[in-house]
Design a protein around this motif. Sequence first.
Motif, PDB file in Angstrom:
ATOM      1  N   HIS A 104      13.465   7.534  -7.746  1.00  0.00           N
ATOM      2  CA  HIS A 104      12.039   7.839  -7.858  1.00  0.00           C
ATOM      3  C   HIS A 104      11.198   6.809  -7.091  1.00  0.00           C
ATOM      4  N   ILE A 105      11.564   5.543  -7.197  1.00  0.00           N
ATOM      5  CA  ILE A 105      10.838   4.495  -6.472  1.00  0.00           C
ATOM      6  C   ILE A 105      10.958   4.742  -4.974  1.00  0.00           C
ATOM      7  N   TYR A 106      12.158   5.028  -4.503  1.00  0.00           N
ATOM      8  CA  TYR A 106      12.365   5.265  -3.075  1.00  0.00           C
ATOM      9  C   TYR A 106      11.515   6.443  -2.593  1.00  0.00           C
ATOM     10  N   LYS A 107      11.553   7.551  -3.346  1.00  0.00           N
ATOM     11  CA  LYS A 107      10.806   8.741  -2.936  1.00  0.00           C
ATOM     12  C   LYS A 107       9.311   8.469  -2.884  1.00  0.00           C
ATOM     13  N   GLN A 108       8.796   7.756  -3.862  1.00  0.00           N
ATOM     14  CA  GLN A 108       7.357   7.490  -3.891  1.00  0.00           C
ATOM     15  C   GLN A 108       6.938   6.512  -2.791  1.00  0.00           C
ATOM     16  N   LYS A 109       7.795   5.563  -2.472  1.00  0.00           N
ATOM     17  CA  LYS A 109       7.448   4.601  -1.428  1.00  0.00           C
ATOM     18  C   LYS A 109       7.524   5.216  -0.035  1.00  0.00           C
ATOM     19  N   HIS A 110       8.272   6.290   0.124  1.00  0.00           N
ATOM     20  CA  HIS A 110       8.481   6.886   1.446  1.00  0.00           C
ATOM     21  C   HIS A 110       7.869   8.282   1.566  1.00  0.00           C
TER      22      HIS A 110
ATOM     23  N   GLY B 110       0.798  -1.216   0.000  1.00  0.00           N
ATOM     24  CA  GLY B 110       0.000   0.000   0.000  1.00  0.00           C
ATOM     25  C   GLY B 110       0.833   1.269   0.000  1.00  0.00           C
ATOM     26  N   GLU B 111       2.153   1.148  -0.123  1.00  0.00           N
ATOM     27  CA  GLU B 111       3.023   2.333  -0.114  1.00  0.00           C
ATOM     28  C   GLU B 111       2.917   3.137  -1.404  1.00  0.00           C
ATOM     29  N   LEU B 112       2.477   2.493  -2.482  1.00  0.00           N
ATOM     30  CA  LEU B 112       2.341   3.168  -3.771  1.00  0.00           C
ATOM     31  C   LEU B 112       0.868   3.291  -4.143  1.00  0.00           C
TER      32      LEU B 112
ATOM     33  N   ARG C 224       4.806   9.095   2.460  1.00  0.00           N
ATOM     34  CA  ARG C 224       3.665   9.086   3.382  1.00  0.00           C
ATOM     35  C   ARG C 224       2.336   9.289   2.665  1.00  0.00           C
ATOM     36  N   GLN C 225       2.314   8.931   1.414  1.00  0.00           N
ATOM     37  CA  GLN C 225       1.095   9.013   0.617  1.00  0.00           C
ATOM     38  C   GLN C 225       0.690   7.574   0.314  1.00  0.00           C
ATOM     39  N   ASP C 226       0.252   6.873   1.343  1.00  0.00           N
ATOM     40  CA  ASP C 226      -0.069   5.466   1.207  1.00  0.00           C
ATOM     41  C   ASP C 226      -1.460   5.288   0.640  1.00  0.00           C
ATOM     42  N   TYR C 227      -1.640   4.125   0.014  1.00  0.00           N
ATOM     43  CA  TYR C 227      -2.954   3.755  -0.483  1.00  0.00           C
ATOM     44  C   TYR C 227      -3.751   3.234   0.700  1.00  0.00           C
ATOM     45  N   PRO C 228      -4.964   3.741   0.920  1.00  0.00           N
ATOM     46  CA  PRO C 228      -5.720   3.296   2.094  1.00  0.00           C
ATOM     47  C   PRO C 228      -6.064   1.806   2.010  1.00  0.00           C
TER      48      PRO C 228
END
Length: 114
Positions: A100-106, A51-53, A108-112
């Motif tokens: 880019h992957i690291y930034k998007q996974k971290h 759910g991180e992406l 704090r914009q998680d998928y509910p």
Amino acid sequence: MKRIIGISFAALLLGFAFATDTVAQSKYGKYSINGRQQNQRQRLVGGVRSGELTYLETYQLGREQAQIHRMETRFRRSGDGLSYREGVRLQHELNQASRHIYKQKHDRQDYPRP
């Protein structure tokens, strides 16, 4: 619905990864271009599962991976494999994609989660 689409996209990435790079990774090692592409696809799939992406992030990162794969294919067709300069260019693109992957996974914009 969006979660189903995201999971489907991740499954597609995972299937593509296994179909193209399983032999390449064992032959060339995990730090080769193909090994790094495999690793990044697995990171994307893991990000979707946890759910991180979000859907949009997964889509954008998947497009970036596809662009790198097309670039590699074009370079390999242009001559006898990859030249040194082409390899450096691909490694640079893979470095950017990894960031880019690291930034998007971290971010704090998680998928509910349901």
